[in-house]
Write an enzyme that holds these catalytic residues in place. Structure first.
Site, short mmCIF file in Angstrom:
data_model
loop_
_atom_site.label_atom_id
_atom_site.label_comp_id
_atom_site.label_asym_id
_atom_site.label_seq_id
_atom_site.Cartn_x
_atom_site.Cartn_y
_atom_site.Cartn_z
N ASP A 1 9.29 2.43 -9.12
CA ASP A 1 10.36 3.45 -9.16
C ASP A 1 10.44 4.04 -10.56
O ASP A 1 10.62 5.25 -10.75
CB ASP A 1 11.74 2.83 -8.86
N THR B 1 0.84 -1.20 0.00
CA THR B 1 0.00 0.00 0.00
C THR B 1 0.87 1.25 0.00
O THR B 1 0.61 2.22 -0.72
CB THR B 1 -0.93 0.00 1.25
C1 LIG Z 1 13.60 26.09 0.15
C2 LIG Z 1 13.79 25.09 -0.89
C3 LIG Z 1 12.75 24.10 -0.88
C4 LIG Z 1 13.10 23.03 -1.75
C5 LIG Z 1 12.56 21.86 -1.19
C6 LIG Z 1 13.17 20.75 -1.88
C7 LIG Z 1 13.58 19.76 -0.94
C8 LIG Z 1 13.90 18.54 -1.69
C9 LIG Z 1 14.68 17.80 -0.77
C10 LIG Z 1 14.98 16.61 -0.84
C11 LIG Z 1 14.64 15.70 -1.86
C12 LIG Z 1 14.91 14.41 -1.29
C13 LIG Z 1 14.77 13.38 -2.30
C14 LIG Z 1 14.79 12.10 -1.60
C15 LIG Z 1 15.11 11.07 -2.51
C16 LIG Z 1 14.73 9.77 -1.96
C17 LIG Z 1 15.51 8.91 -2.72
C18 LIG Z 1 14.93 7.60 -2.91
O1 LIG Z 1 13.78 7.32 -2.97
O2 LIG Z 1 15.88 6.78 -3.09
C19 LIG Z 1 15.54 5.48 -3.37
C20 LIG Z 1 16.87 4.85 -3.37
C21 LIG Z 1 16.92 3.55 -4.14
O3 LIG Z 1 16.06 2.62 -3.58
P1 LIG Z 1 15.79 1.16 -4.17
O4 LIG Z 1 16.94 0.27 -3.83
O5 LIG Z 1 14.43 0.80 -3.76
O6 LIG Z 1 15.74 1.37 -5.72
C22 LIG Z 1 16.56 0.73 -6.66
C23 LIG Z 1 16.97 1.81 -7.64
O7 LIG Z 1 15.81 2.45 -8.13
C24 LIG Z 1 17.76 1.25 -8.78
O8 LIG Z 1 17.88 2.26 -9.75
P2 LIG Z 1 19.30 2.66 -10.33
O9 LIG Z 1 20.00 3.34 -9.22
O10 LIG Z 1 19.91 1.37 -10.73
O11 LIG Z 1 18.98 3.54 -11.45
C25 LIG Z 1 17.10 0.07 -9.46
O12 LIG Z 1 18.05 -0.53 -10.26
C26 LIG Z 1 16.57 -0.94 -8.51
O13 LIG Z 1 15.73 -1.79 -9.22
C27 LIG Z 1 15.77 -0.31 -7.37
O14 LIG Z 1 15.40 -1.30 -6.50
O15 LIG Z 1 17.17 4.71 -1.99
C28 LIG Z 1 18.37 5.14 -1.64
O16 LIG Z 1 19.20 5.31 -2.44
C29 LIG Z 1 18.62 5.33 -0.19
C30 LIG Z 1 19.28 6.64 0.06
C31 LIG Z 1 18.31 7.79 -0.02
C32 LIG Z 1 18.98 9.03 0.25
C33 LIG Z 1 18.04 10.18 0.27
C34 LIG Z 1 18.85 11.35 0.55
C35 LIG Z 1 18.07 12.59 0.75
C36 LIG Z 1 19.13 13.52 1.08
C37 LIG Z 1 19.11 14.74 1.20
C38 LIG Z 1 17.99 15.58 1.15
C39 LIG Z 1 18.61 16.90 1.20
C40 LIG Z 1 17.65 17.89 1.58
C41 LIG Z 1 18.25 19.21 1.41
C42 LIG Z 1 17.21 20.17 1.11
C43 LIG Z 1 17.85 21.46 0.87
C44 LIG Z 1 16.93 22.34 0.19
C45 LIG Z 1 17.44 23.68 0.28
MG LIG Z 2 12.52 1.67 -4.82
#
Ligand SMILES: CCCCCCCC/C=C\CCCCCCCC(=O)OC[C@H](COP(=O)(O)O[C@@H]1[C@H](O)[C@H](OP(=O)(O)O)[C@@H](O)[C@H](O)[C@H]1O)OC(=O)CCCCCCC/C=C\CCCCCCCC
Ligand SMILES: [Mg+2]
Ligand SMILES: Nc1ccn([C@@H]2O[C@H](COP(=O)(O)O)[C@@H](O)[C@H]2O)c(=O)n1
Ligand SMILES: [Mg+2]
Length: 220
Positions: A91, A30
């Site tokens: 995704d 979900t």
């Molecule tokens: C005043 C300004 C306002 C602006 C606001 C904007 C704010 C925006 C802030 C943040 C955005 C955050 C985005 C978060 C992203 C989440 C990422 C995510 O979902 O990652 C998923 C990832 C992969 O997971 P899976 O293993 O399930 O997926 C695999 C992947 O898809 C593979 O693809 P490939 O890589 O090969 O292309 C596939 O092959 C595979 O099949 C699939 O299973 O999960 C991760 O990677 C985990 C780490 C996530 C890290 C998130 C970090 C967020 C970090 C910082 C946010 C920073 C905020 C700063 C804001 C500053 C604004 C001024």
């Molecule tokens: Mg995923």
């Protein structure tokens, strides 16, 4: 890189929320489905109208569901092949929504065919980058490479710079150029990543075929 270094942090932060949802009887599937629908809605309702700030806020609220669903499945001990398939497939759908919404803006009121093409390139190259790994693994290779720009990097760079560029509508000057910068960076990074993965699959398949030939006297 983010997948390697940020995942542990987000697992710690999101675990209590994931446990809360499980107690409420919500299933990981979900969360996967609602998260994808929310990302699609945020991207396709707001981005084509140039509402980059609010679009990014909505997408950000839902995109973390991709970290919550797996966390829930692991906590509940119900991780499954179906769940892995659903998660990865959706995704791709969510990514298409994000870059499709941006392409629609540039094809319409944003009136910039070059950036429309770059957004479409980001969409297509991101899908192919993911496909290289899925297909390589499906033919029995380890695909021992993640590459420069994985999905997390594509999303973080795009969402952070897109959200910031949306502040232009609130009177912050000059900041609207961050979105084109993000698109060009993701396009270039995805191309490099694609090459890294193709080269790795080529090397690994040559090694696997040579090993099979040595063992059985035939290739794949
Ligand atoms: C005043 C300004 C306002 C602006 C606001 C904007 C704010 C925006 C802030 C943040 C955005 C955050 C985005 C978060 C992203 C989440 C990422 C995510 O979902 O990652 C998923 C990832 C992969 O997971 P899976 O293993 O399930 O997926 C695999 C992947 O898809 C593979 O693809 P490939 O890589 O090969 O292309 C596939 O092959 C595979 O099949 C699939 O299973 O999960 C991760 O990677 C985990 C780490 C996530 C890290 C998130 C970090 C967020 C970090 C910082 C946010 C920073 C905020 C700063 C804001 C500053 C604004 C001024
Ligand atoms: Mg995923
Ligand atoms: N509906 C779901 C979603 C995910 N899974 C399992 O979690 C893995 C992905 O973990 P993330 O932290 O990247 O979300 C996936 O491979 C499945 O094993 C699930 O079972 N059901
Ligand atoms: Mg997930």
């Amino acid at each position: 890189m983010l997948n390697k270094y940020a995942r542990a942090f987000f697992t710690r932060v999101l675990t209590p929320f994931a446990a809360f949802l499980l107690r409420k009887g919500v299933s990981p599937d979900t969360v996967t489905l609602i998260g994808t629908a929310g990302v699609m809605a945020g991207a396709l309702v707001f981005y084509p109208r140039g509402e980059f700030f609010w679009g990014t806020v909505v997408i950000t609220l839902f995109v973390f569901s991709d970290l919550v669903d797996g966390n829930m499945a692991r906590q509940a001990g119900v991780s499954s092949r179906w769940g892995a398939f659903l998660d990865s497939t959706l995704d791709r759908v969510a990514d298409a929504g994000v870059f499709g919404g941006l392409a629609m803006w540039y094809a319409g009121k944003g009136d910039n065919l070059a950036l429309c093409a770059v957004a479409i390139f980001c969409l297509a190259s991101g899908q192919v980058v993911s496909y290289t790994k899925a297909r390589g693994e499906a033919i029995g290779l380890p695909v021992n490479v993640n590459g420069l720009v994985e999905r997390a990097e594509r999303l973080v760079v795009t969402l952070v710079l897109c959200g910031l560029s949306g502040l232009n509508k609130f009177g912050v000057p000059g900041i609207q150029y961050l979105l084109p910068i993000a698109l060009w960076a993701v396009a270039a990074g995805s191309l490099v990543t694609l090459i890294q993965r193709v080269v790795t699959v080529r090397r690994e398949s040559a090694e696997a075929d040579a090993a099979a030939l040595a063992e059985h006297g035939s290739g794949a």
